[in-house]
Write a protein that holds these residues in place. Structure first.
Motif, PDB file in Angstrom:
ATOM      1  N   GLY A 125       0.818  -1.219   0.000  1.00 36.19           N
ATOM      2  CA  GLY A 125       0.000   0.000   0.000  1.00 36.19           C
ATOM      3  C   GLY A 125       0.846   1.261   0.000  1.00 36.19           C
ATOM      4  N   ALA A 126       2.150   1.096  -0.219  1.00 34.34           N
ATOM      5  CA  ALA A 126       3.086   2.227  -0.058  1.00 34.34           C
ATOM      6  C   ALA A 126       2.644   3.480  -0.824  1.00 34.34           C
ATOM      7  CB  ALA A 126       4.487   1.791  -0.526  1.00 34.34           C
ATOM      8  N   ILE A 127       2.347   3.324  -2.120  1.00 34.78           N
ATOM      9  CA  ILE A 127       2.022   4.511  -2.932  1.00 34.78           C
ATOM     10  C   ILE A 127       0.639   5.043  -2.543  1.00 34.78           C
ATOM     11  CG2 ILE A 127       1.660   5.349  -5.285  1.00 34.78           C
ATOM     12  CD1 ILE A 127       3.561   3.053  -6.224  1.00 34.78           C
ATOM     13  N   ALA A 128      -0.335   4.145  -2.483  1.00 31.31           N
ATOM     14  CA  ALA A 128      -1.712   4.568  -2.173  1.00 31.31           C
ATOM     15  C   ALA A 128      -1.770   5.284  -0.823  1.00 31.31           C
ATOM     16  CB  ALA A 128      -2.629   3.343  -2.165  1.00 31.31           C
ATOM     17  N   LEU A 129      -1.084   4.738   0.162  1.00 34.12           N
ATOM     18  CA  LEU A 129      -1.140   5.320   1.512  1.00 34.12           C
ATOM     19  C   LEU A 129      -0.398   6.655   1.569  1.00 34.12           C
ATOM     20  CD1 LEU A 129      -0.725   1.983   3.479  1.00 34.12           C
ATOM     21  CD2 LEU A 129      -2.764   3.425   3.417  1.00 34.12           C
ATOM     22  N   SER A 130       0.702   6.767   0.822  1.00 30.23           N
ATOM     23  CA  SER A 130       1.427   8.043   0.789  1.00 30.23           C
ATOM     24  C   SER A 130       0.534   9.129   0.202  1.00 30.23           C
ATOM     25  CB  SER A 130       2.684   7.924  -0.062  1.00 30.23           C
ATOM     26  OG  SER A 130       3.493   6.898   0.413  1.00 30.23           O
ATOM     27  N   LEU A 131      -0.155   8.789  -0.907  1.00 32.90           N
ATOM     28  CA  LEU A 131      -1.030   9.779  -1.539  1.00 32.90           C
ATOM     29  C   LEU A 131      -2.182  10.141  -0.601  1.00 32.90           C
ATOM     30  CD1 LEU A 131      -1.074   8.372  -5.194  1.00 32.90           C
ATOM     31  CD2 LEU A 131       0.242  10.313  -4.316  1.00 32.90           C
ATOM     32  N   ALA A 132      -2.749   9.130   0.053  1.00 31.83           N
ATOM     33  CA  ALA A 132      -3.865   9.398   0.988  1.00 31.83           C
ATOM     34  C   ALA A 132      -3.397  10.259   2.159  1.00 31.83           C
ATOM     35  CB  ALA A 132      -4.445   8.073   1.481  1.00 31.83           C
ATOM     36  N   SER A 133      -2.154  10.065   2.583  1.00 32.90           N
ATOM     37  CA  SER A 133      -1.663  10.845   3.731  1.00 32.90           C
ATOM     38  C   SER A 133      -1.415  12.299   3.339  1.00 32.90           C
ATOM     39  CB  SER A 133      -0.392  10.230   4.322  1.00 32.90           C
ATOM     40  OG  SER A 133       0.715  10.495   3.480  1.00 32.90           O
ATOM     41  N   GLU A 134      -0.975  12.510   2.083  1.00 34.25           N
ATOM     42  CA  GLU A 134      -0.693  13.876   1.628  1.00 34.25           C
ATOM     43  C   GLU A 134      -1.952  14.640   1.244  1.00 34.25           C
ATOM     44  OE1 GLU A 134       2.118  15.677   1.412  1.00 34.25           O
ATOM     45  OE2 GLU A 134       3.294  14.082   2.314  1.00 34.25           O
ATOM     46  N   ARG A 135      -2.945  13.910   0.708  1.00 32.58           N
ATOM     47  CA  ARG A 135      -4.152  14.568   0.181  1.00 32.58           C
ATOM     48  C   ARG A 135      -5.393  13.876   0.768  1.00 32.58           C
ATOM     49  NH1 ARG A 135      -0.586  17.377  -1.816  1.00 32.58           N
ATOM     50  NH2 ARG A 135      -0.300  17.882  -4.038  1.00 32.58           N
TER      51      ARG A 135
END
Ligand SMILES: C[S@@+](CC[C@H](N)C(=O)[O-])C[C@H]1O[C@@H](n2cnc3c(N)ncnc32)[C@H](O)[C@@H]1O
Length: 282
Positions: A125-135
């Motif tokens: 989930g690395a990419i999905a979670l990073s994007l969710a955390s930023e936006r």
């Protein structure tokens, strides 16, 4: 014989790992920290304390696995990505720092608070979670064909209290009838016969290889993407350092414009993106 102290054990473990890893002392500290449930700072502060027999036994086991090439993250059970502490197991690829460049490109392309994005082959989930955390306002979906990987990703989302919808299935077949502003993917891209695979035996083959050329998954995703992108939607792909021109050709063939390639942290061409200008029919 005197029992070793924590400092002695780190020294000994680092020496055993010296010809096996690039950071033997750090690895030794992190592994002993895992055994004792201590941070590196506490480990150093408590260096004079005697290490118990059970802890010594566990450390020996972990050092042996590390020396045999098991990634540190599988032994400690975690890896930091985009400053997020992620759980990782042998069911998922250990997220690489290079992939943070893909996250940065995606954020730069879509500065707005509203966006729908799908991360194909989400793994931990690395990419999905990073994007969710930023936006926090974005609608984020993560897809993987591995149910075990999705379980790890969902566990990470719960631990980080981030909202992502997880879908089990193959690439964009997992989201039938859905369209997105942004599709991101770090798919498997190593050719089946690439000798680099010999060094990666601990990680799931499904995360690494996709066929004889290594371009198979990338080609499939590029072919499917126009049917799942909104007009003015972007496709952002991570790929191998020798694949940029093949990926560019494929994007052009499928009608993408504004195709550009960006380097990773070591300057290699690893991220290529393309703009989908028209909305086709599903
Ligand atoms: C290179 S890993 C990337 C993992 C994660 N996104 C990252 O960057 O750390 C590729 C991922 O694609 C998944 N995968 C392989 N084939 C797939 C398919 N046909 N459909 C969806 N996911 C697939 C694998 O299970 C793996 O999790």
């Amino acid at each position: 014989m005197a029992m070793p102290t924590i400092a002695d054990a780190v020294k000994q473990a680092a020496s055993s790992l010296s010809s096996h890893t690039e950071s033997p002392r750090l690895d030794a500290q992190l592994l002993l920290g895992k055994v004792l449930g201590l941070s590196r700072t506490s480990l150093i502060a408590r260096g004079d304390e005697v290490l118990g027999q059970e802890a010594e036994r566990q450390l020996t086991g972990l050092i042996s696995q590390r020396a045999h090439g098991v990634p540190l993250a599988y032994l400690t059970g975690s890896r930091e990505f985009w400053s997020l502490p992620l759980s990782v197991t042998p069911d998922v690829l250990v997220p690489r720092p290079e992939t943070e460049c893909l996250v940065q490109q995606a954020l730069d392309l879509m500065p707005g608070e509203i966006c729908s994005v799908v991360d194909l082959g989400t793994g931990s989930g690395a990419i999905a979670l990073s994007l969710a955390s930023e936006r926090p306002g974005w609608r984020v979906t993560g897809v993987d064909v591995s149910a075990q990987a999705l379980a790890v990703a969902a566990r990470n989302a719960r631990a980080l209290e981030l909202s992502v919808t997880w879908r089990l299935g193959s690439w964009l077949d997992a989201v039938p009838g859905e369209r997105f502003d942004l599709i991101v993917a770090n798919p498997p891209y190593i050719a089946d016969s690439d000798p680099a695979l010999l060094k990666l035996t601990a990680e799931p083959a499904l995360a690494l290889t996709s066929g004889p050329t290594g371009l198979e998954s990338l080609a499939l995703i590029i072919a499917q993407a126009p049917q799942h992108l909104l007009a003015q939607g972007w496709l952002v792909l991570e790929h191998g350092s020798t694949q940029a021109s093949a990926v560019t050709q494929l994007l052009w063939q499928h009608g993408f414009s504004a195709v550009r390639t960006f380097p990773d942290l070591s300057g290699k061409p690893r991220i290529t993106l393309g703009l989908h200008t028209t909305q086709g029919t599903l």
